[in-house]
Design an enzyme around this catalytic site. Structure first.
Site, short mmCIF file in Angstrom:
data_model
loop_
_atom_site.label_atom_id
_atom_site.label_comp_id
_atom_site.label_asym_id
_atom_site.label_seq_id
_atom_site.Cartn_x
_atom_site.Cartn_y
_atom_site.Cartn_z
N ASP A 220 -2.25 -11.83 -2.98
CA ASP A 220 -1.96 -10.64 -2.19
C ASP A 220 -2.64 -10.69 -0.82
O ASP A 220 -3.84 -10.95 -0.74
CB ASP A 220 -2.50 -9.43 -2.98
CG ASP A 220 -1.97 -8.11 -2.48
OD1 ASP A 220 -0.75 -7.91 -2.51
OD2 ASP A 220 -2.80 -7.27 -2.06
N HIS A 343 8.75 -5.85 -4.68
CA HIS A 343 8.36 -4.48 -4.99
C HIS A 343 7.93 -3.67 -3.76
O HIS A 343 7.64 -2.49 -3.88
CB HIS A 343 7.21 -4.51 -6.00
CG HIS A 343 5.98 -5.15 -5.41
ND1 HIS A 343 5.94 -6.47 -5.03
CD2 HIS A 343 4.77 -4.64 -5.09
CE1 HIS A 343 4.75 -6.74 -4.52
NE2 HIS A 343 4.02 -5.65 -4.55
O1 TEU Z 1 1.46 -5.82 0.35
C1 TEU Z 1 1.05 -6.08 1.64
C2 TEU Z 1 1.81 -5.55 2.80
O2 TEU Z 1 1.38 -5.76 3.90
C3 TEU Z 1 3.03 -4.76 2.74
O3 TEU Z 1 4.12 -5.31 2.19
C4 TEU Z 1 2.69 -3.35 2.34
O4 TEU Z 1 2.78 -3.18 0.98
C5 TEU Z 1 3.51 -2.30 2.99
O5 TEU Z 1 4.74 -2.22 2.38
C6 TEU Z 1 3.61 -2.40 4.45
O6 TEU Z 1 4.50 -1.45 4.92
C7 TEU Z 1 0.65 -6.16 -0.72
C8 TEU Z 1 1.30 -5.76 -2.02
O7 TEU Z 1 2.48 -6.48 -2.20
C9 TEU Z 1 1.50 -4.27 -2.02
O8 TEU Z 1 2.23 -3.82 -3.12
C10 TEU Z 1 0.15 -3.63 -1.96
O9 TEU Z 1 0.29 -2.25 -1.83
C11 TEU Z 1 -0.68 -4.16 -0.80
O10 TEU Z 1 -0.62 -5.56 -0.65
C12 TEU Z 1 -2.12 -3.82 -1.01
O11 TEU Z 1 -2.62 -4.54 -2.09
#
Ligand code: TEU
Length: 571
Positions: A220, A343
């Site tokens: 992540d 997601h």
């Molecule tokens: O996502 C990181 C990210 O920068 C984006 O996709 C974010 O979720 C957001 O949609 C920006 O508009 C990752 C994970 O995939 C996400 O589900 C988490 O919420 C996030 O990191 C924090 O851990």
């Protein structure tokens, strides 16, 4: 990420011709992402769980995927659906137990698939014992495991940074009077990767999961871990990708992956904002960092200047140009991961295709185009039946912290409530988080209870059962063919990529070539028939009926592509 993933120098054969290094196993693999909360619920509490995944493994085995990536199932207060972890070594009771996990892993392996865990180590939950201890006092031994700074004498924040989930990226801790950094929710404090002790703990935790038998990690926001200390000063233009990022990933590789040459593992780093040049450095096999990265360029094309919620229409010319640039940029060194949804993103058929009249054709066209690129394709749960956006009409239906925070902030700023709901309908992460509708009826075959979030509105007829039964028009069957094609056909896995007709705003066309083998991919990204120009490619000029390898419109072999028709032919 094993020694066989790292091309060894090509030894000369007897005839003097260099022997090509064995391609890594994941060059012909397809990954399926499970977002556990919404996949399948086995105990009737309305939330998907490990038991539900175990019951549905046959579906994934039928599909033919090689790897399953599980979004986080660790112990978590669920402030951000599990991306806020309070114990890296346990399973959240919502999803099951470690015993359930071991049983799942054994079953996945018995079916010949692999299981990859999500690794969330840019931040923890505020309830993680590390943070509880860190915040307990200024001289706590774990104070330095997180990013603490003083505010300005005038009451200003350490920097101007904004959190991805609205509001400032700094939260004041009253007890010690300092601010901690949180790039995401206030409940997700960022770890300090400058601290070697903390890094060693993370490596040890990863080693424990690999010893348990998992086959790798999806990491992540892994390009955010290295905070350049200078960037944490007021007025710094620098965001979070500090220079030590490569050092951290190489250290992780040495400490975790390098001493497991007998294992077939996979690592993919999620990297918002990563450039092609960065990605070469992250993924070149000889550098010992990652196998591949998730880049964000193509999923940022429809964002406005200030926010992703300021949605713009997706245009084909920049979309295909973007993917082609990544194909070219990572052709010689490095490797691409291929995705149109996950997601965090809206449903791909709603965003890039047509989720109305031509839903079947658009879903299968997008799959065809993506899977015929060079790289490792990722299928997000539900995309294999062409699931559409949620269609929610009330703010009460939303659950995602990003959507709810943004909505509250804009409402307070006086924005038009209807316009806010429209933006969420297009861009909310909840669009991709509705339960997988396995069958008809109240709980959609997902749960016997009340689902934690509504089933997508407006398409009760769209279920896994119905899709798989619809002869000749099953999205699932189409995905199955594409996945099998990658397994059996080296040109799909490894062939060189060339974009054709880059300026055409309806046709997405390209070739793949490996030795004497060639494929021509033709896709009509529109709801109107498209007349192919025979000058596009010799295979069309010769007016031979080329051999169709995959199509979503059987019987159509002439120069006219029907609405959202996709055809792959030998060329
Ligand atoms: O996502 C990181 C990210 O920068 C984006 O996709 C974010 O979720 C957001 O949609 C920006 O508009 C990752 C994970 O995939 C996400 O589900 C988490 O919420 C996030 O990191 C924090 O851990």
């Amino acid at each position: 990420m094993t020694d066989d993933a790292t091309p060894t120098p090509a030894p000369e054969t007897a005839g003097g011709a260099p022997r090509l290094p064995e391609p890594a196993w994941w060059t012909s693999a397809v990954v399926y992402q499970i977002w556990p909360r919404s996949f399948a619920d086995s105990d009737g509490d309305g939330v998907g769980d490990l038991g539900g995944i175990r019951q549905r493994l046959g579906h994934l085995h039928d599909l033919g995927v090689d790897v399953i990536w599980l979004s986080p199932i660790y112990r978590s207060p669920q402030a951000d659906a599990g991306y806020d972890i309070s114990d890296y070594d346990d399973i959240d009771p919502l999803f099951g137990t470690l015993d359930d996990f071991d049983a799942l892993l054994a079953e996945v392996h018995a079916l010949g698939m692999k299981l990859v865990m999500d690794l969330v180590v840019n931040h923890t939950s505020e309830e993680h014992p590390w943070f509880v201890e860190s915040r307990s006092s200024l001289d706590s031994p774990r104070r330095d495991w997180y990013v603490w700074r003083d505010g300005g004498a005038d009451g200003s924040l350490p920097t101007e940074w904004r959190s991805f989930f609205s509001g400032p990226a700094w939260a004041l801790d009253e007890a010690t009077g300092q601010y901690y950094l949180h790039m995401f929710a206030t409940a997700q404090p960022d770890l300090n990767w400058e601290n070697a002790e903390m890094r060693a703990e993370v490596h040890a935790m990863m080693n424990r999961w690999l010893d348990r038998g998992v086959d790798g990690f999806r990491m992540d926001v892994i390009n955010f871990i290295a905070k350049d200390p200078a960037s944490l000063e007021p007025g710094s233009p620098r965001f979070v990708m500090g220079e030590r990022i490569h050092e951290h990933l190489q250290e992780m590789h040495r400490e975790v992956f390098a001493h497991r040459p007998d294992r077939e593992l996979i690592t993919v780093g999620e990297m918002p904002g990563v450039t092609v040049d960065d990605a070469v450095l992250f993924t070149a096999a000889d550098r010992g960092e990652l196998d591949m990265v998730f880049q964000f360029e193509h999923v940022g094309l429809d964002s406005g200047p200030d926010s992703k919620f300021d949605n713009r229409p997706v245009e084909l010319v920049p979309l295909k140009a973007s993917l082609a640039r990544w194909q070219d940029g990572l052709a010689e060194r490095g490797w691409n991961s291929l995705y149109l949804g996950n997601h965090d993103q809206p449903r791909s058929v709603s965003r890039f295709g047509d989720d109305g009249e031509h839903r079947y054709e658009a879903a299968t066209l997008l799959a065809t185009v993506l899977h015929l690129h060079r790289g490792t394709p990722y299928v997000y749960q539900g995309d294999e039946i062409g699931m559409t956006n949620a269609g929610f009409t009330s703010i009460d239906q939303y659950r995602d912290i990003e959507s709810l925070n943004w909505h509250a902030e804009r409402l307070a700023a006086g924005d038009d409530p209807e316009a806010l709901l429209e933006a969420l309908r297009t861009r909310s992460r909840d669009n991709a988080r509705t339960p997988v509708p396995w069958a008809g009826g109240a709980g959609a075959g997902f749960t016997t209870g009340t689902p934690w979030i509504d089933v997508a509105v407006g398409r009760p007829e769209l279920t896994v059962e119905a899709d798989r039964a619809s002869s000749g028009r099953s999205v699932f069957e189409h995905y199955r063919r594409l996945i099998a094609l990658r397994h059996e056909s080296p040109v799909v896995a490894l062939g060189a990529f060339e974009l054709l007709a880059p300026d055409d705003d309806r046709l997405w066309a390209f070739t793949r070539t490996l030795g004497d083998e060639g494929l021509l991919v033709l896709a009509n990204v529109s709801g109107e028939p498209y007349e192919l120009d025979p000058a596009l490619h010799p295979a069309l000029r010769r007016r031979l009926v080329p051999q169709v390898v995959v199509t979503n419109a059987p019987g159509s072999t002439g120069l006219t592509l029907g609405p959202w028709e996709a055809r792959v032919v030998r060329a």
